[in-house]
Scaffold this motif. Structure first.
Motif, short mmCIF file in Angstrom:
data_model
loop_
_atom_site.label_atom_id
_atom_site.label_comp_id
_atom_site.label_asym_id
_atom_site.label_seq_id
_atom_site.Cartn_x
_atom_site.Cartn_y
_atom_site.Cartn_z
N LEU A 38 -5.97 10.45 7.17
CA LEU A 38 -6.14 8.98 6.64
C LEU A 38 -6.97 9.41 5.82
N CYS A 93 -9.99 2.67 2.60
CA CYS A 93 -9.47 1.77 3.32
C CYS A 93 -10.89 0.69 3.42
N LEU A 149 -11.88 -1.58 5.16
CA LEU A 149 -12.11 -1.97 6.17
C LEU A 149 -11.53 -3.39 6.95
N TYR A 197 -10.51 -3.04 10.08
CA TYR A 197 -10.47 -3.13 11.17
C TYR A 197 -9.49 -3.46 11.89
N ARG A 198 -7.97 -3.66 11.15
CA ARG A 198 -7.23 -3.64 12.11
C ARG A 198 -6.23 -2.83 12.85
N CYS A 199 -7.00 -1.17 12.21
CA CYS A 199 -6.21 -0.08 13.11
C CYS A 199 -7.16 -0.32 14.67
N VAL A 254 0.33 -1.53 10.89
CA VAL A 254 -0.76 -2.11 10.82
C VAL A 254 -1.45 -2.11 9.05
N VAL A 266 -3.55 -1.64 3.57
CA VAL A 266 -3.41 -0.26 2.49
C VAL A 266 -2.97 1.10 2.66
N ALA A 306 -4.66 3.36 3.38
CA ALA A 306 -5.18 4.19 3.92
C ALA A 306 -4.76 5.10 5.18
N LEU A 307 -4.26 4.79 6.20
CA LEU A 307 -3.59 5.40 7.12
C LEU A 307 -1.71 4.75 6.50
#
Ligand code: FMN
Ligand code: SF4
Ligand code: SF4
Ligand code: FES
Lengths: 335, 452
Positions: free
Chosen positions: A153, A158, A160, A162-164, A207, A210, A212-213
């Motif tokens: 992460l 991110c 934000l 909220y998908r994850c 999902v 970007v 971020a994950l």
């Protein structure tokens, strides 16, 4: 059924369809971009505001315009509704603002980000962003953390959406992570950096719009545009087993779920398929994957690499980031 | 003396106890409603009264009640919004602290009208001592048979609970409040559906401010028609105003709507004029979210007519030259106040309180705060001023909940009416190093000549 007109094009869709999905029926330029909505995740959408459109006529029954721009992903059509997307200067102006907001605290470390080339934010910024930032202040940064041994992460990137967190809520059997803190200090996290450990957790990588994950088993293995995506499947007792193999030569660098033209996964895959079968012999390869969206990947492969185009793309990226120093700890490449 | 309907008994010793409150006519509205009226008749009185929501938006309470989905099979809820966190607003606290039974009486009568058998008062966490006062009052009301099963021997039953919030401004937004009450993160919901259809636990719900619910008591007692005679035009009844800032007598005042602003500020009955014999510079009339106005525009509108303390008069002129009554948080600034500094305080607040769900508010509030901070400390550029206006414009109207607007309006209005002060900060970084710069040398621009 409801008849709705979007940028002058009429389409008939079932009641309860969102403006965004109605626009997707039409296709092409009238489709608003979407950074947080995800058709296969319930309750997603409404947050990023990049899909804002103008409703100039509410419905045939009540033709009044809506007073504000509305999020097309979470506003349902009405019979006789008239919508402006790219034909409204107001919408384009607001969207430009949203893109600027999304990029404000984004590190723009595309050159070292695994998502580069398949990043929705990159695509969005090319299409709608300004070339220069007006933001002079320090960007917000976070430490990178591991959530489990497979997922990294990188909260700094991110947006934000909220998908994850919806993946956690809806695909797995308990809520393992969510959002901590508020405002621009909000961060995605598990409770006290607990590992996220369940059969479907890997889908949050797919999902995430970007970088971020990201998939730790793929991190820094290759730029995505140097890999060759192949559709493949296997008999899997846990999921559909339908995946994309991201290959370099005969080597499988990464396994991901299949995304549609809007970069959305319709059939989520299990962690076993994702992480434990990096041998092409485990798979029935169907053929090269058709990448539809305007990404650098599509300018690559199948036939031959168009080096000129690729070079242009990279130059555009660099131009875009000019004058934006990378935050301190993005310099270090160590994972 | 102006007419008082809520605080008329505040001076009576022990009015915070059930016995004294009851002896002074308390709980009469419950008796009247439950024994002589149907729930719809009570709603009808509230409609006739013209009562408007006292939480900030001023939406007609009776109309909100009539939207409640009465056909639903699900239970209905009344939720009292006592999250009171808007800077400059402290009237609900005052009312709950002094006369807690007035709110509880209002909750019972209103719950009866709405057909709610379970109701909640959501109080901001920082008001812990108020929560204790309310809980004691609720206990007394249960003991006296005004709460619980078969109230006053009728077949109406009501359970009333107090829920402390965690201390977030955003939980005052009604749908964030409901999320929080359900035990979730206090993020505002996307609307529709509105709470009247799917509110608490997806059931029909009315959310009203403390003062709105308290006002139901006099309305039922005196009838809606009589209530509507008080006040002016569509601003009926009385309103609690939290007056603060550079005035001689800060405090909570109950005014009859329609009182001239000038009288409110300068009369001995209310604010008692500007302190230290200074002149007034500006007023934030309805809590931090509403546009700030310079003296000449708060005392008179653009047509030169006296401004009144009413929803309509304060908003006369729109956002170009008007403001809003909002929550009634009336903040007065004298001639030594620095508008940039003042704005920075507000901007910092909104940055801190944004829930972070939608990008314009999450990113924009932080950006504005940083730019204002820079200007305030003498590191700004002239272009920053227009940048602020543009950022505010890009937030306004493009967010999920009105917090985005609330963050944008103060910025837009401060620059609209006091642009020279921002320019002054950019031009004279040395002069403003001393935070009391305007105390030493009050800023008087040609445009904002301090009158009065
Ligand atoms: C960010 C934000 C904060 C709010 N805070 C409060 C509050 O503290 N108290 C309140 O009564 N209303 C507050 N409101 C307004 C409520 O959303 C709601 O409109 C109000 O409780 C309705 O009650 P009323 O109709 O009686 O005014 C807030 C709104 C927003 C957008
Ligand atoms: S980590 Fe990715 S998917 Fe999760 S909220 Fe952030 S951007 Fe969205
Ligand atoms: S406007 Fe601000 S507070 Fe309201 S939902 Fe959006 S981010 Fe949250
Ligand atoms: S896609 Fe609609 S708000 Fe994000």
């Amino acid at each position: 059924m409801a008849k709705v007109t979007i940028d002058g094009i009429e389409v008939e869709v079932p009641d309860g369809t969102s403006i965004l999905n109605a626009a997707r029926q039409i296709g092409g330029d009238v489709v608003p971009p979407a950074m947080c909505y995800y058709s296969s995740l319930k309750e997603s959408g409404g947050k990023c505001r990049v899909c804002l459109v103008k409703v100039t006529q509410g419905s045939a029954k009540d033709p009044r315009p809506m007073p504000k721009l509305v999020a097309s992903c979470r506003t349902n059509v009405m019979d006789g509704m008239v919508v402006q997307n790219i034909t409204s200067p107001e919408v384009l102006e607001a969207r430009k603002g949203v893109v600027e907001f999304l990029l404000l605290n984004h590190p723009l470390d595309c050159p070292i980000c695994d998502q580069a080339g398949e990043c929705d934010l990159q695509n969005l910024a090319y299409e709608h962003g300004a070339a220069k930032t007006r933001y002079e202040e320090d960007r917000r940064t976070f430490e990178k953390i591991d959530i489990g041994d497979k997922i990294k992460l990188h909260m700094t990137r991110c947006i934000l959406c909220y998908r994850c967190t919806f993946v956690a809520d809806q695909l797995t059997d308990n809520r393992v992570h969510g959002v901590l803190n508020r405002g621009d200090h909000s961060e995605i996290s598990t409770h006290i950096e607990k590992a996220i450990d369940n059969d479907f957790s890997g889908n949050m990588i797919d999902v995430c719009p970007v970088g971020a994950l990201t998939d730790k088993t793929f991190r820094f293995k290759s730029r995505v545009w140097f890999t060759k995506p192949m559709d493949a499947h296997r008999d899997c007792p846990k999921c559909s087993g339908k995946v994309v193999l991201w290959m370099k030569g005969e080597e499988v660098l990464r396994v991901s779920a299949r995304k549609d033209q809007y970069n959305e996964v319709k059939e989520f895959i299990c962690n076993e398929c994702r992480y434990d079968h990096k041998d092409v012999k485990d798979w029935t390869v169907e053929g090269p994957r058709h990448i539809e969206r305007s990404s650098v990947i599509s300018q690559n492969h199948y036939e031959k690499i168009d080096l000129l185009k690729l070079k242009k793309e990279v130059e555009r990226q660099l131009e875009f980031q000019k004058g934006k120093p990378l935050p301190e700890h993005n310099h270090s490449l160590n994972a | 003396m102006g007419k008082k309907l809520l605080l008329q008994n505040e001076h009576i010793p022990g009015i915070n106890t059930f016995d004294v409150y009851r002896k002074n006519g308390g709980y009469a509205s419950v008796e009247k409603a439950l024994k002589t009226m149907t729930p719809d008749e009570v709603t009808e009185e509230v409609k006739k009264s013209g009562l408007r929501g006292r939480g900030g938006a001023g939406f007609p309470a009776g109309m909100k009640w009539s939207f409640l989905d009465r056909k639903s099979e699900k239970p209905r809820y009344l939720v009292c919004n006592a999250d009171e966190s808007e800077p400059g607003t402290f009237k609900d606290r005052y009312l709950m602290e002094k006369i807690p039974h007035l709110l509880i009486e209002g909750m019972i009568t209103s719950s009866y009208a709405l057909g709610a058998n379970t109701s909640y008062i959501y109080v901001r966490g920082e008001y812990m001592y108020v929560i204790r006062i309310l809980e004691k009052a609720i206990e007394e009301a249960y003991a006296a048979g005004f709460l619980g099963n078969n109230i006053l021997g009728t077949n109406y039953s009501l359970n009333l609970y107090v829920q402390p919030g965690g201390g977030a401004y955003i939980c005052g937004e009604e749908t964030a409040l409901l999320e929080s009450l359900e035990g979730k993160r206090g993020n505002p919901r996307l609307k529709p559906p509105f709470p009247a259809i799917a509110g608490l636990y997806a059931s029909p719900t009315v959310v009203n401010n403390v003062e709105t619910i308290a006002a139901v008591v006099p309305i039922v007692n005196m009838t809606g028609d009589e209530y509507a005679k008080i006040g002016i035009g569509k601003s009926t009844g009385t309103k609690l105003i939290s007056a603060s800032g550079h005035i001689n007598k800060p405090g909570v005042y109950e005014i009859e709507l329609g009182l001239p602003v000038e009288e409110f500020i300068y009369s001995e009955e209310y604010c008692g004029g500007i302190w230290k014999g200074r002149k007034m510079k500006a007023v934030v009339a309805g809590g931090s979210s509403v546009p700030i106005l310079p003296t000449e525009l708060i005392l008179k509108n653009i047509k030169g007519e006296a401004r009144l303390m009413s929803y309509e008069s304060l908003s006369d002129g729109g956002f170009v030259s008007g403001t809003m009554l909002g929550s009634g948080g009336f903040i007065v600034l004298d001639e030594t106040a620095c508008i940039v500094h003042h704005l920075h305080t507000f901007a910092r607040f909104y940055h801190h309180e944004s829930c972070g769900q939608c990008s314009p508010c999450r990113e924009g509030t932080g950006w504005m705060e940083k730019v204002i901070h820079r200007i305030e400390h003498g590191h700004g550029h002239m272009s920053d001023i227009d940048l602020l206006v543009d950022v505010a414009k890009k937030i306004e109207g493009n967010t999920i909940c009105p917090l985005g607007d609330a963050a944008a309006w103060p910025v837009a209005s401060a620059i609209r009416h006091f642009r020279e002060e921002f320019e002054y900060h950019v031009k004279y970084p040395e002069k403003i190093k001393n935070p009391k710069h305007f105390e030493i040398e009050p800023f008087v621009s040609e445009k904002n000549l301090v009158t009065a």
